[in-house]
Every structure is written in structure tokens, then in C-alpha cells.
Design an enzyme around this catalytic site. Structure first.
Site, PDB file in Angstrom:
ATOM      1  N   CYS A 158      73.797  39.397   2.200  1.00  0.00           N
ATOM      2  CA  CYS A 158      73.132  38.957   3.427  1.00  0.00           C
ATOM      3  C   CYS A 158      71.661  39.361   3.472  1.00  0.00           C
ATOM      4  CB  CYS A 158      73.874  39.541   4.634  1.00  0.00           C
ATOM      5  SG  CYS A 158      73.049  39.213   6.207  1.00  0.00           S
ATOM      6  N   TYR A 204      68.435  28.300   5.999  1.00  0.00           N
ATOM      7  CA  TYR A 204      69.736  28.039   6.627  1.00  0.00           C
ATOM      8  C   TYR A 204      69.709  26.725   7.409  1.00  0.00           C
ATOM      9  CZ  TYR A 204      71.542  32.632   5.398  1.00  0.00           C
ATOM     10  OH  TYR A 204      71.993  33.719   4.703  1.00  0.00           O
TER      11      TYR A 204
END
Length: 324
Positions: free
Chosen positions: A46, A180
Site C-alpha cells: 500500500c 487509482y
């Protein structure tokens, strides 16, 4: 919350809208600053969690805030969660939990969002107290100053905070979250808008970094930490996995040299786990449900090039990368 329910983060136009953070209490004002009281949960896959780990390492907060590491792979297609399957008995050794969602539910049994990392957990209560990834690192740099190691650099100097905050906003919207918005877009129009915005910003930063060693000159700041975590994942994950495929980062001369300069700095490369990143973005079925039956981990790209000379020192008038 049932952690098997996938929250909706897609707008009517097909664009990705990231959920807001639920636990945003700040340290020093609402949360006590106390060594040994908290555990930072992360996954090396992440980018949001990675930057918290970089700052923790650089400032020496690894002696005050413990670290729990979740697997880069999601447990199953209908469970949007992080699992401690890498630990003995499949549980975090300090908290005794199997899933990150447990600390969210301990804090709020009606919590209905994604259980995200990074998240700071009160060890005694096993409750999430802060998952505000946007401000967590600046809390580490300010509220936690009394626990910084001797000689720790200043990543957030007072006279540069306005400029750092500006860059942080730009990088978040156009780059960190921009990839994203490309990868999770549910319409061609939304994808192309995010794609164009992403590469327009990268083009501008390529020009900026052709004249500046780091974003704000000679020294690494908070803004560079935020930018780095996306750059490190770009070629190995986003280029193919999120269709950000106009250019590889290594095809931008200045961005590529800048990324390697940071990678070869203590706290950056030694916390970067390319294998975990590749596993998450290429094998995780919650990232790409089409991989549920056929999972192939890409062999490339060649990662040894991250160690190659970057020649960025010529842009700097100082010997140090950090301001002390």
C-alpha cells in the site's frame, strides 16, 4: 460492518471517489503522544501506508511505535480486508487479530467502510484510533517530535510548510490518487480524464525536477515522501494493472533519476518491497477479479536498475539529502 461487503466508491459518471477517513483524531491534541502505546498496521503493497513507514523509519519512531505487517494478498474475492497471514498462526503477534477490520470494529461496531492501512491502533484497547493517511506523517513530524531520534532530519520545516502542503495536495489529487482514478474508473470518459490529468502533471514534474534535485530544492521533505511511493509502484504495477501506459517512469529522465535518488536513501529503498507490490496489484483478486482462476505474476521489469547511478547531486549545492 460485515467486512465482506465492498463499499461503493464509484460516482455516477464512472469515476473513482475514494472514501473519506473515519478516524481522524490528531496526535497531541486529541490523542496522547506516548511511546509504546500504539501499533502501526500496514502492508508493504500500500502506497499510503508505505509513506507512514518511511517517515517512521527516517525519524527514528520505530523505537516508539511498533509495526504490524499484513499480507499483500487479499484473503478472498468477497472480502475487502487485510489479513495477517504472514505471521505465525495467522494473527498479528501483538494484537492477536487475523484481519485489520477487527480494530475498526472494536472502535466502532457500525463501521461500514473499507478497513484501510495505515491505521494506528491503541495496543491495550485493540482499537483503531487514527487512519488519516493524509495527515498521519505530518503528525509524526510535529506532534511526535520529542520521540525523534537524535539528529533526525526535518522533513516539515516551518518556513516551507505552505509549499509542502501545496505539493502534497497536487500530488495526492493528480498522482497518488490519480493512478487509482485510472485503474478503478468504470467509464471510458472517466478513465481518459484521469489519464490525461496524471500525465499532464508528470510532464510538469519532469520539467521541474530537471532543475531541482528534490521538489523543494536541495533537501528531501514530506512532499518527496508522498511522491516517491507512487513512483516506486508505477512501472511494476500501475503501468499495466491500472492502464497508466503512456510512459514508464524510467522513460522520464529526470523523474527516473529522482526516483532512484530517493530509493538509494535510507528509509526509502529499504522499506520498498517490490515483490509484495507485484503480488498485490497483479495477483489480488480484489484488485482484478478476473484473476480469480488464472494467477500469473509478471516476471519483469528488471528491478536491479533501481541501484544504478542517478547523477542527481549535480543539481544540489549541498552534500546532505536531508535538512537537520
Amino acid at each position: 460492518m460485515s467486512s465482506t461487503n465492498k463499499p461503493v466508491e464509484i460516482d455516477k459518471d464512472g469515476s473513482f471517489k475514494r472514501q473519506t477517513n473515519r478516524f481522524t483524531a490528531s496526535f497531541g491534541e486529541e490523542l496522547p503522544v506516548e511511546a509504546g502505546k500504539y501499533r502501526l498496521l500496514w502492508s508493504p503493497a500500500c502506497p499510503w501506508a508505505h509513506r507512514a513507514v518511511i517517515v517512521r523509519k527516517i525519524l527514528g519512531l520505530d523505537t516508539s511505535i511498533s509495526l504490524g505487517t499484513a499480507s499483500p494478498l487479499r484473503p478472498q474475492i468477497d472480502r475487502v480486508d487485510w489479513e495477517f497471514s504472514l505471521d505465525e498462526n495467522g494473527k498479528d503477534p501483538e494484537l492477536g487479530i487475523q484481519y485489520v477490520s477487527e480494530v475498526y470494529l472494536n472502535a466502532d461496531n457500525n463501521y461500514s467502510g473499507r478497513p484501510t492501512v495505515p491505521v494506528i491502533v491503541d495496543i491495550d484497547e485493540k482499537k483503531a484510533v487514527n487512519n488519516d493517511y493524509f495527515n498521519l506523517t505530518t503528525d509524526f513530524e510535529t506532534a511526535w517530535a520529542s520521540f525523534h531520534k537524535e539528529g533526525a532530519p526535518d522533513l516539515y520545516p516551518k518556513e516551507l510548510r505552505e509549499d509542502i502542503d501545496y505539493w502534497s495536495e497536487v500530488i495526492f489529487h493528480d498522482i497518488n490518487n490519480g493512478v487509482y482514478k485510472c485503474g478503478f474508473a468504470q467509464s471510458q470518459e472517466a478513465y481518459e480524464h484521469a489519464y490525461d490529468q496524471l500525465f499532464a502533471r508528470l510532464d510538469k514534474l519532469e520539467q521541474h525536477l530537471s532543475k531541482n534535485r528534490f521538489l523543494l530544492g536541495d533537501y528531501i521533505t514530506e512532499a518527496d515522501v508522498r511522491f516517491y511511493t507512487t513512483l516506486a509502484r508505477f512501472d511494476v504495477a500501475y503501468y499495466n494493472g491500472f492502464n497508466t501506459n503512456r510512459n514508464l517512469i524510467r522513460e522520464f529522465p529526470s523523474l527516473w533519476g529522482y526516483a532512484r535518488d530517493l530509493y538509494q536513501t535510507e528509509g526509502f529503498g529499504d522499506t520498498t518491497d517490490f515483490h509484495a507490490i507485484k503480488q498485490h496489484y497483479h495477483l489480488s483478486i480484489t484488485i482484478n477479479p478476473n484473476l480469480a482462476e488464472k494467477k500469473i505474476l509478471p516476471k519483469g521489469p528488471d528491478l536491479s536498475v533501481w541501484e544504478s547511478p542517478h547523477h542527481r547531486k549535480k543539481l544540489s549545492q549541498t552534500r546532505d539529502k536531508f535538512r537537520f
